[in-house]
Design a protein around this motif. Structure first.
Motif, PDB file in Angstrom:
ATOM      1  N   UNK A 135      13.262   1.776   0.468  1.00 28.68           N
ATOM      2  CA  UNK A 135      13.021   1.970  -0.953  1.00 28.68           C
ATOM      3  C   UNK A 135      11.701   1.422  -1.441  1.00 28.68           C
ATOM      4  N   UNK A 136      10.742   1.310  -0.543  1.00 31.66           N
ATOM      5  CA  UNK A 136       9.410   0.788  -0.902  1.00 31.66           C
ATOM      6  C   UNK A 136       8.438   1.945  -1.109  1.00 31.66           C
ATOM      7  N   UNK A 137       8.301   2.828  -0.144  1.00 36.67           N
ATOM      8  CA  UNK A 137       7.524   4.055  -0.329  1.00 36.67           C
ATOM      9  C   UNK A 137       8.359   5.053  -1.129  1.00 36.67           C
ATOM     10  N   UNK A 138       7.715   5.799  -2.006  1.00 36.70           N
ATOM     11  CA  UNK A 138       8.426   6.779  -2.815  1.00 36.70           C
ATOM     12  C   UNK A 138       8.851   7.992  -2.004  1.00 36.70           C
ATOM     13  N   UNK A 139       8.196   8.207  -0.891  1.00 38.48           N
ATOM     14  CA  UNK A 139       8.537   9.318  -0.004  1.00 38.48           C
ATOM     15  C   UNK A 139       8.050   8.980   1.392  1.00 38.48           C
ATOM     16  N   UNK A 140       8.597   9.657   2.385  1.00 33.82           N
ATOM     17  CA  UNK A 140       8.075   9.467   3.739  1.00 33.82           C
ATOM     18  C   UNK A 140       6.776  10.257   3.860  1.00 33.82           C
ATOM     19  N   UNK A 141       5.795   9.674   4.525  1.00 34.67           N
ATOM     20  CA  UNK A 141       4.463  10.268   4.572  1.00 34.67           C
ATOM     21  C   UNK A 141       3.985  10.371   6.016  1.00 34.67           C
ATOM     22  N   UNK A 154       0.828  -1.204   0.000  1.00 30.58           N
ATOM     23  CA  UNK A 154       0.000   0.000   0.000  1.00 30.58           C
ATOM     24  C   UNK A 154       0.863   1.256   0.000  1.00 30.58           C
ATOM     25  N   UNK A 155       1.951   1.265   0.802  1.00 28.38           N
ATOM     26  CA  UNK A 155       2.768   2.487   0.889  1.00 28.38           C
ATOM     27  C   UNK A 155       3.405   2.835  -0.447  1.00 28.38           C
ATOM     28  N   UNK A 156       3.781   1.819  -1.230  1.00 29.43           N
ATOM     29  CA  UNK A 156       4.319   2.109  -2.564  1.00 29.43           C
ATOM     30  C   UNK A 156       3.275   2.811  -3.418  1.00 29.43           C
ATOM     31  N   UNK A 157       2.079   2.259  -3.432  1.00 30.05           N
ATOM     32  CA  UNK A 157       1.059   2.733  -4.352  1.00 30.05           C
ATOM     33  C   UNK A 157       0.458   4.067  -3.929  1.00 30.05           C
TER      34      UNK A 157
END
Length: 358
Positions: A336-342, A90-93
């Protein structure tokens, strides 16, 4: 007793079902928003799935599927309006530019994962530090159980991502592939193996350790060389929660962003219904009057856990799970899974947790 002239039996039946002087009933029925949803079978979803609890204004077409099928089909094709989804995937998408999905702070599955380290005794691994320089496998890089444990190693235990030789393969069968795009951090080595399983490689000594949600087949079958790295995992997990207040979330509910954009009332109505369904599940679990589940002392144990978790053993919501949302945001970005920290507020619909106090 007889059909009126000029009207078939079916015509009369329709007239009886929807009399002209009850237009509001027909209108209300026809105005339900039909949404498809796919999850695996959870007791805390039972009442909403079976229709005993109904989200206001929504008619759910529920597909009861295995969670890996939910992940694959929603990730690849967006086949459902709402789906159970691996938190890591989910974090990637959700952090893609112009992401087309959003989350609901509803927890499908959550588990502590110190039990998920399996080692080959011949590798000589006795402690966390012994993992440095070793070959360690997981079913996917974006595998929530492995994400939490790699993050713990990297941030808390001094075993950096770059200190380990990482492997990816199917857990108990070959051929599993990564379902989302990843960007490995600089210096991280990851070898993908298509023709063998982690269980095979662990038993043979081709890898030294596997971090895996389900016990590998070699362990379940009693392979003499395969053991848990942390046989005292329950004590470790108890201590970890007391220190961090992190109750690791594996799977959450995701949905198409277009549904929310067109119907901004949907997320909160779904949340309210899921919350009530969970409340009923826990009420059944803690009922001491009857054996609802075929295990002894379960209700007594459940009440002890309620006290340990300060009243809610399985919280939903943003604030109730903030340490866990924030930790996963940190770990998935580091790996390197999420494109950015959220932040949690970015991945859930704006304002959906608005307080309603009477």
């Amino acid at each position: 007793r007889h059909a009126c002239a000029g009207h078939s039996h079916s015509d009369r039946q329709l007239q009886i079902n929807w009399p002209a002087h009850f237009p509001s009933v027909k209108s209300q029925f026809m105005s339900l928003l039909n949404l498809s949803i796919a999850t695996t079978d959870y007791d805390h979803f039972r009442d909403i799935r079976m229709g005993f609890v109904k989200p206001e204004g929504i008619d759910l077409n529920w597909l009861n599927l295995g969670h890996h099928e939910c992940f694959a089909r929603f990730t690849a094709n967006r086949e459902f309006d709402i789906s159970e989804l691996s938190f890591a995937k989910f974090t990637t998408q959700v952090t893609r530019p112009d992401s087309d999905i959003i989350g609901l702070p509803i927890v499908c599955s959550r588990l502590f994962r110190f039990s998920s380290f399996y080692v080959n005794k011949k590798s000589g691994i006795k402690s966390v530090k012994d993992l440095i320089g070793k070959k360690v496998g997981s079913p996917e890089w974006a595998h929530s159980a492995a994400v939490y444990m790699r993050g713990w190693l990297h941030n808390d235990m001094g075993v950096k991502l770059q200190d380990v030789k990482w492997y990816q393969a199917g857990a108990n069968a070959p051929g599993r592939e990564e379902k989302v795009e990843i960007t490995l951090p600089e210096g991280v080595e990851l070898t993908r193996v298509a023709d063998k399983s982690l269980s095979e490689m662990l038993a043979s000594g081709e890898i030294d350790c596997a971090i895996i949600a389900r016990p590998p087949t070699c362990f379940l079958e009693g392979h003499p060389d395969v053991v848990r790295l942390f046989p005292d995992f329950l004590d470790m997990e108890d201590e970890y929660f007391a220190k961090t207040k992190v109750w690791p979330i594996m799977h959450i509910i995701a949905m198409k962003k277009s549904v929310v954009e067109e119907n901004p009332w949907v997320p909160r109505n779904l949340f309210n219904a899921f919350l009530e369904s969970k409340r009923r599940s826990i009420e059944r679990l803690m009922d001491p009057a009857v054996s609802r589940y075929p295990l002894p002392w379960l209700a007594t144990y459940a009440r002890k856990m309620r006290d340990k978790f300060e009243g809610d053993t399985f919280p939903y919501g943003i604030e109730e799970n903030r340490p866990t949302w924030e930790l996963m945001a940190k770990y998935t970005f580091q790996q390197g899974i999420a494109h950015r920290e959220f932040t949690p507020e970015e991945i859930f619909p704006q304002g959906m947790m608005t307080k309603v106090v009477i």
